[in-house]
Structure formats: structure tokens, C-alpha cells
Write a protein that holds these residues in place. Structure first.
Motif, mmCIF file in Angstrom:
data_model
loop_
_atom_site.group_PDB
_atom_site.id
_atom_site.type_symbol
_atom_site.label_atom_id
_atom_site.label_comp_id
_atom_site.label_asym_id
_atom_site.label_seq_id
_atom_site.Cartn_x
_atom_site.Cartn_y
_atom_site.Cartn_z
ATOM 1 N N ALA A 114 97.833 60.972 -0.216
ATOM 2 C CA ALA A 114 98.840 61.853 0.530
ATOM 3 C C ALA A 114 99.336 61.219 1.487
ATOM 4 O O ALA A 114 100.652 61.289 1.635
ATOM 5 N N ALA A 115 98.884 60.269 2.311
ATOM 6 C CA ALA A 115 99.407 59.802 3.457
ATOM 7 C C ALA A 115 100.372 58.595 2.974
ATOM 8 O O ALA A 115 101.411 58.258 3.647
ATOM 9 N N ALA A 117 101.815 58.644 0.383
ATOM 10 C CA ALA A 117 103.033 59.525 -0.364
ATOM 11 C C ALA A 117 104.006 59.686 0.723
ATOM 12 O O ALA A 117 105.261 59.591 0.227
ATOM 13 N N ALA A 118 103.473 60.168 1.843
ATOM 14 C CA ALA A 118 104.230 60.653 2.934
ATOM 15 C C ALA A 118 105.080 59.596 3.520
ATOM 16 O O ALA A 118 106.230 59.633 3.884
ATOM 17 N N ALA A 119 104.062 58.338 3.500
ATOM 18 C CA ALA A 119 104.879 57.366 4.277
ATOM 19 C C ALA A 119 105.982 56.583 3.243
ATOM 20 O O ALA A 119 106.992 56.051 4.050
ATOM 21 N N LYS A 121 108.438 57.852 1.922
ATOM 22 C CA LYS A 121 109.585 58.423 2.116
ATOM 23 C C LYS A 121 110.457 58.008 3.178
ATOM 24 O O LYS A 121 112.047 58.076 3.225
ATOM 25 N N THR A 122 109.835 57.206 4.244
ATOM 26 C CA THR A 122 110.389 56.582 5.186
ATOM 27 C C THR A 122 110.260 55.178 5.259
ATOM 28 O O THR A 122 111.102 54.615 5.721
ATOM 29 N N GLY A 176 99.455 58.750 -5.866
ATOM 30 C CA GLY A 176 100.806 58.885 -5.283
ATOM 31 C C GLY A 176 101.923 57.741 -5.714
ATOM 32 O O GLY A 176 102.964 58.315 -5.928
ATOM 33 N N GLU A 180 105.640 58.634 -7.567
ATOM 34 C CA GLU A 180 106.818 58.322 -7.369
ATOM 35 C C GLU A 180 107.376 57.484 -8.802
ATOM 36 O O GLU A 180 108.702 57.699 -8.738
#
Length: 245
Positions: A114-115, A117-119, A121-122, A176, A180
Motif C-alpha cells: 500500500a505504501a 502504491a501511494a508513493a 503516484k508522486t 501494487g 499499476e
């Protein structure tokens, strides 16, 4: 369409010529309109094809960099292997239910995914923070695989249950990344459908631009009159009688 002339044949020919000119102009307007629309759709198709090529390259680069391959149903190879292992797991007859060994690190692996996948994005794939997150996730996967209990029945090597547990860890580790990759694949599918529809519409309009159908219903050729339009003797006689002339 009517035309008045001193010669009845000339009147019929001129009326036919006017009708033909009108029909030809109607066809020309339709062809020009279809040709303009075809050019617009071809331009849209070319732009969509460029975007499609870029999206396909982005998907291929992502799959190659992360060693992920999706099939036509957007299922990755590791998930397919897990399904195959789970389908061949033996049914062991025991007095109580048998729980397949689970990965003790599954929760931490899920949080790591999850971390990541969130990272994503940026941050780019080569960002030091991304590299560190993946390194930690891989360490959790390795630790979980090593600590997964193995159940054997006198045979050498890891048991089928242990293999299933290890494969589950692999699937969780790359969840993750697979999500993507599926997003990239969905973008490719949408653009491919848009390109196909736009190209088909442009081809249809190209055919319409060559068509000779005016869309008008022709009632027949002009008929030469048998009586002169002027003077109209019956009208003059009755008119004179009515006026007392």
C-alpha cells in the motif's frame, strides 16, 4: 420546376437542365461535407494512434522493469501459478479441518504494498525512496517465505502447502505493481477502441464523399407542354364574357 419558352421542346430541356444542376449541387454539398468530416476524423485517429503507441510503450516498459506479464484477462503470471497450485492441493483426510500455512508477514507485506502504491503516484520508479520501499518489501517477503511453516508427509523437499504459502507471498508482494500494470493496460484498451472506432468512421465518411446519391427522389423528366402558356384563350374568353366585353 417550370420554364416558359416559345418552343415547348426547349422549355422541357431547360427544366431538365435546371433539375440536373440542382441535383448535382446537392451531391456536391453532401460530398464536401462528408470530405470535411472525414478529414477531421482522420486527424483524430492519427492523434489517438500516437497516444496509443505511447501507452503501449509505457505498459511494455513497466512490465519489463518490474518483471510482470499480464494476459488478455489482465491476470499476472504469479497469480496464475498460485491458482494452479491451489487447484492441485491434495485433500487430506483428517479428524479436524486443516489450515493451510499462511505467511506470518502477510499483513506487513500488504502495508508495504500500500505504501509503494501511494508513493508511485508522486515518485518515479528510480527514486531513492521508491527503491528503499521496495527493498524493505522484498525483505519482508523473504522473511515471510522463510518462516512459513511447512507440512510434509514423509517426502523430501517443500510440501505443496508450503509452495502455496510461498506463492501467496509473491502475489502479495507485487500486488501494487500488478494493479499499476492493469491501469496501464486499461488505458491501452480504451485508446485502442477509440482508434478503431475513429478510423472506421473516417473510412465510412470517405466512401460518402465519393457517393453520387443526392438523397432526392426523382419524379421523372420534364414534359413538353401541348398547349401554349400564353395566350390562354379559354381564360380570355370566359374572362371577357364575365366582364361583358
Amino acid at each position: 420546376i417550370s420554364y416558359t419558352s416559345s418552343n415547348p421542346e426547349t422549355a422541357a430541356k431547360v427544366a431538365d437542365a435546371v433539375r440536373r444542376a440542382y441535383v448535382d449541387q446537392a451531391i456536391a454539398f453532401k460530398q464536401e461535407d462528408a470530405a470535411n468530416n472525414a478529414r477531421w476524423f482522420r486527424k483524430q485517429a492519427e492523434e489517438t494512434r500516437t497516444r496509443l503507441t505511447q501507452a503501449e510503450k509505457q505498459l511494455a516498459d513497466f512490465e519489463r522493469a518490474n518483471r510482470i506479464v499480464l494476459d488478455q484477462d489482465l491476470i499476472d503470471q504469479e497469480s496464475k501459478r498460485l491458482a494452479a497450485l491451489s487447484a492441485t492441493a491434495p485433500m487430506t483426510a483428517m479428524s479436524g479441518p486443516v489450515m493451510a500455512p499462511t505467511n506470518p508477514m502477510a499483513g506487513q507485506i500488504a502495508e508495504a504494498n500500500a505504501a509503494i502504491a501511494a508513493a508511485e503516484k508522486t515518485l518515479g520508479p528510480n527514486n531513492p525512496q521508491m527503491i528503499d520501499l521496495r527493498r524493505r518489501r522484498d525483505a519482508l517477503v523473504a522473511a515471510g517465505a522463510a518462516s512459513t511453516p511447512r507440512m510434509s508427509a514423509g517426502s523430501s523437499g517443500p510440501s505443496l502447502q508450503a509452495l502455496v504459502g510461498s506463492q501467496q507471498a509473491k502475489v502479495l508482494a507485487q500486488r501494487g505493481l500488478v494493479d499499476e500494470a492493469r491501469r496501464f493496460a486499461s488505458d491501452v484498451a480504451v485508446l485502442r477502441e477509440q482508434y478503431q472506432k475513429t478510423s472506421a468512421r473516417a473510412a465510412d465518411l470517405d466512401q460518402q464523399a465519393q457517393a453520387l446519391d443526392s438523397g432526392l427522389t426523382m419524379l421523372g423528366s420534364a414534359t413538353a407542354p401541348t398547349q401554349p402558356a400564353f395566350p390562354n384563350w379559354p381564360m380570355l374568353i370566359f374572362g371577357s364574357a364575365g366582364l361583358g366585353l
